[in-house]
Design an enzyme around this catalytic site. Structure first.
Site, PDB file in Angstrom:
ATOM      1  N   HIS A 156       3.760  -2.180   3.274  1.00 56.05           N
ATOM      2  CA  HIS A 156       3.763  -0.843   2.678  1.00 56.05           C
ATOM      3  C   HIS A 156       5.087  -0.587   1.970  1.00 56.05           C
ATOM      4  O   HIS A 156       6.151  -0.846   2.542  1.00 56.05           O
ATOM      5  CB  HIS A 156       3.543   0.224   3.759  1.00 56.05           C
ATOM      6  CG  HIS A 156       2.193   0.152   4.398  1.00 56.05           C
ATOM      7  ND1 HIS A 156       1.875  -0.776   5.367  1.00 56.05           N
ATOM      8  CD2 HIS A 156       1.074   0.892   4.211  1.00 56.05           C
ATOM      9  CE1 HIS A 156       0.612  -0.613   5.748  1.00 56.05           C
ATOM     10  NE2 HIS A 156       0.111   0.398   5.061  1.00 56.05           N
ATOM     11  N   ASP A 209       0.814  -1.214   0.000  1.00 54.14           N
ATOM     12  CA  ASP A 209       0.000   0.000   0.000  1.00 54.14           C
ATOM     13  C   ASP A 209       0.849   1.266   0.000  1.00 54.14           C
ATOM     14  O   ASP A 209       2.005   1.265   0.427  1.00 54.14           O
ATOM     15  CB  ASP A 209      -0.882   0.047   1.254  1.00 54.14           C
ATOM     16  CG  ASP A 209      -2.066  -0.900   1.190  1.00 54.14           C
ATOM     17  OD1 ASP A 209      -2.158  -1.706   0.246  1.00 54.14           O
ATOM     18  OD2 ASP A 209      -2.902  -0.838   2.111  1.00 54.14           O
ATOM     19  N   ASP A 210       0.230   2.359  -0.448  1.00 49.42           N
ATOM     20  CA  ASP A 210       0.669   3.748  -0.259  1.00 49.42           C
ATOM     21  C   ASP A 210       1.648   4.297  -1.281  1.00 49.42           C
ATOM     22  O   ASP A 210       1.968   5.490  -1.228  1.00 49.42           O
ATOM     23  CB  ASP A 210       1.264   3.973   1.143  1.00 49.42           C
ATOM     24  CG  ASP A 210       0.224   3.925   2.242  1.00 49.42           C
ATOM     25  OD1 ASP A 210      -0.962   3.691   1.939  1.00 49.42           O
ATOM     26  OD2 ASP A 210       0.604   4.109   3.415  1.00 49.42           O
ATOM     27  N   HIS A 261      -5.120   9.661   1.098  1.00 48.08           N
ATOM     28  CA  HIS A 261      -5.124   8.697   2.207  1.00 48.08           C
ATOM     29  C   HIS A 261      -5.870   9.297   3.397  1.00 48.08           C
ATOM     30  O   HIS A 261      -5.274   9.732   4.382  1.00 48.08           O
ATOM     31  CB  HIS A 261      -3.689   8.332   2.586  1.00 48.08           C
ATOM     32  CG  HIS A 261      -3.569   7.046   3.341  1.00 48.08           C
ATOM     33  ND1 HIS A 261      -3.816   6.947   4.697  1.00 48.08           N
ATOM     34  CD2 HIS A 261      -3.248   5.796   2.931  1.00 48.08           C
ATOM     35  CE1 HIS A 261      -3.633   5.709   5.091  1.00 48.08           C
ATOM     36  NE2 HIS A 261      -3.288   4.976   4.042  1.00 48.08           N
TER      37      HIS A 261
END
Length: 246
Positions: free
Chosen positions: A205, A59-60, A114
């Site tokens: 992440h 993620d991210d 986010h």
């Protein structure tokens, strides 16, 4: 001039109760952010499939200071993964976004910004998902299949919007909690351990843009021990599109 009356205490209580009920209904899907509840009642949302492999997700990103290191390590391990990208990050790094795709990995949607959907209005939720979706499509020329909300928190509008644009929400079976300042490669691997099994989906992440500074190094360092455990168990690693082929 007509003077508006101030609501009495009973009216205020009624309004508060109705507002609370409406918010509770809107936020109800957020209960799936609770891992044990989700895994017990919503197995597909937890990333559990009938596959003999496990799915690895990040993620991210994409993040120029960290994502390339993950791509190189994944190549050394011979693994393909799914990257849940933020539209805002992809927009800043279109070349890196396309590189992730060119190296055989799947690109999925983590929203545009986010922000926790529990505190976003229906309009803001819908706009965020659609903007992120359009950004990924524009950059990659392909349509993402999967969506993971920030913090793993869904709301009713997110379910309505993802259904309308044919996105499949997927959270995770186990995560490394690599976003913490006190995380280490050892702690990340330990937190993943209960999910290293056939049919599971793991979350790490590849960026610290919403996490503790340089926390991504703990996730990167955990890939080696994870590879050893995967090999010892006779498992393989795959993308979500292979994990859920239909």
């Amino acid at each position: 001039m007509r003077i508006l009356e101030t609501p009495g205490k009973s009216a205020i209580a009624t309004i508060a109760a109705l507002s609370g009920a409406a918010f509770s209904g809107y936020a109800a899907p957020g209960v799936t952010a609770i891992g044990p509840v989700r895994r017990a009642l919503f197995r597909r949302l937890s990333g559990v499939s009938c596959s003999s492999a496990l799915a690895l997700t990040f993620d991210d990103g994409p993040d120029p200071k960290s994502t390339p290191m993950f791509l190189d390590q994944l190549e050394r391990l011979g693994w393909k993964a799914t990257f849940f990208m933020l539209g805002s990050m992809a927009e800043r790094e279109p070349a890196l976004t396309r590189e992730v795709q060119a190296r055989g990995h799947e690109i999925a949607l983590h929203g545009y910004l986010h922000k926790n959907l529990l505190w976003r209005t229906p309009r803001a939720t819908d706009g965020d998902i659609r903007k992120g979706f359009d950004t990924i499509v524009k950059i990659t020329g392909t349509t993402p299949r999967f969506y993971r909300p920030p913090y793993g928190v869904l709301n009713t509008q997110a379910l309505l919007t993802t259904t309308s644009i044919k996105l499949i929400p997927v959270l995770w079976t186990a995560w490394g909690r690599d976003w913490r300042a006190k995380a280490t490669p050892e702690s990340v691997f330990y937190d993943l351990s209960n999910g290293i099994e056939a049919g599971a989906t793991l979350l790490l992440h590849d960026s610290d843009c919403t996490s503790a500074k340089e926390s991504y190094l703990s996730a990167l360092g955990a890939l080696g021990p994870l590879s050893e455990r995967v090999t010892a168990l006779g498992l393989s690693v795959e993308r979500l599109c292979d994990h859920f082929p239909d």
